[in-house]
Scaffold this active site. Structure first.
Site, short mmCIF file in Angstrom:
data_model
loop_
_atom_site.label_atom_id
_atom_site.label_comp_id
_atom_site.label_asym_id
_atom_site.label_seq_id
_atom_site.Cartn_x
_atom_site.Cartn_y
_atom_site.Cartn_z
N HIS A 148 -13.13 -3.45 4.20
CA HIS A 148 -11.72 -3.49 4.27
C HIS A 148 -11.02 -3.03 5.76
O HIS A 148 -10.48 -3.80 6.33
CB HIS A 148 -11.15 -3.09 2.92
N GLU A 175 0.77 -1.19 0.18
CA GLU A 175 0.13 0.02 0.08
C GLU A 175 0.91 1.21 0.16
O GLU A 175 0.42 2.21 0.40
CB GLU A 175 -0.98 -0.05 1.50
N HIS A 180 -7.28 -3.09 10.12
CA HIS A 180 -8.31 -3.72 9.94
C HIS A 180 -9.23 -3.63 11.20
O HIS A 180 -9.33 -4.66 12.03
CB HIS A 180 -8.27 -5.27 9.31
N GLU A 238 -17.19 11.79 22.31
CA GLU A 238 -15.83 12.00 22.22
C GLU A 238 -15.42 12.34 21.03
O GLU A 238 -14.74 13.27 20.58
CB GLU A 238 -14.84 11.12 22.58
N HIS A 290 -2.91 2.40 8.46
CA HIS A 290 -3.83 1.65 7.79
C HIS A 290 -4.10 0.24 8.78
O HIS A 290 -3.24 -0.30 9.05
CB HIS A 290 -3.79 1.29 6.45
#
Ligand code: ZN
Length: 276
Positions: free
Chosen positions: A207, A112, A138, A166, A136
């Site tokens: 994803h 990525e 999951h 919050e 990034h």
């Protein structure tokens, strides 16, 4: 934390371990990048020739990044940092990179990388050089929302603001919802980079999530906050009887109390169907 490593390496060791312990980083899932200050770049001979990036990002000319390795497990960074992470340097036009340190013995940066670097180019400009971290991961509850609900950026932002109060303080500009695209593609890289110039978080349908910040703590914290809001929604929904949610007036007053300016159009999104 192992004191023989510089503080910047210790910070990625801690963040990656936290991501694993949260259940966000199965197998080789997730990746991290950090744009380094000049004094954080090791003085050493390059360990590779120049490798083309497939795009040019002149905003990042000669910048150096700490990046996780492709196929490597985040949970192993704390055990073997230089096998699982590395430092890369971009060339003058930022159309190629070379490896300065790490990815031992013969690895390379995350698949990525394009999405990370396009995002760094975008946030460096949008936030006046202050943001340096991109994560990034999951995060399961945020991913679950993209299966359970029909979403856009306004609906997702307001839902999270309502499910953990919050959130409107942490990310008043909201969170971007990016419909499914192929991971690793130029299209998803460009969409993510554009989104993260406007907001600190972006969810990829089916994803995961991208988060940005001035440092890894800030990027991690924002993802954690959004993920907690998503978990609270799923928990409340599982009781089968959600009866209340914060009103727009309550959300606005919370934001005002912390001198935040929420995205007004997102406050008007109609989330009532999610709470039935
Ligand atoms: Zn992923």
């Amino acid at each position: 934390m192992q004191e023989q490593f510089p503080s910047i390496i210790q910070s990625i060791m801690k963040t990656s371990q936290d991501m694993w312990q949260k259940g966000w980083a199965e197998a080789n899932g997730g990746n991290i990048s950090l744009r380094l200050e000049k004094e954080q770049v090791p003085v050493c001979s390059p360990k590779s020739d120049w490798i083309p990036l497939g795009c040019s990002l002149p905003e990042l000319s000669k910048e150096c990044f700490l990046v996780t390795g492709t196929g490597r497990y985040l949970r192993n960074i704390a055990l073997f940092p230089w096998k699982n992470i590395g430092i890369i340097e971009l060339d003058e036009t930022a159309s190629g990179y070379r490896i300065l340190e790490g990815f031992e013995p013969t690895g390379k940066p995350t698949s990525e990388l394009a999405a990370h670097l396009m995002t760094h180019a975008s946030i460096k400009k949008a936030y006046n050089n202050s943001k340096r971290a991109v994560i990034h991961t999951h995060a399961p509850s945020l991913i679950a929302l993209t299966y359970a609900l029909t979403l856009d950026s306004a609906l997702l932002s307001k839902l999270l603001w309502q499910c953990h109060v919050e959130c409107i303080v942490g990310f008043p500009s909201g969170i971007e919802f990016i419909p499914w695209m192929m991971a690793g593609s130029k299209d998803i890289g460009e969409a993510t980079a554009m989104a993260l110039a406007r907001r600190p978080l972006a969810v990829w349908q089916f994803h995961g999530v991208f988060g940005t910040g001035r440092n890894l703590d800030e990027a991690f914290g924002l993802i954690d906050m959004a993920e907690k809001a998503a978990s609270i929604f799923l928990l409340a929904k599982s009781t089968g009887c959600i009866r209340h949610a914060p009103t727009v007036e309550q959300l606005r007053s919370i934001a005002e109390n912390f001198k935040g300016v929420p995205e007004e159009s997102f406050l008007n999104a109609d989330t009532t169907a999610f709470f039935r």
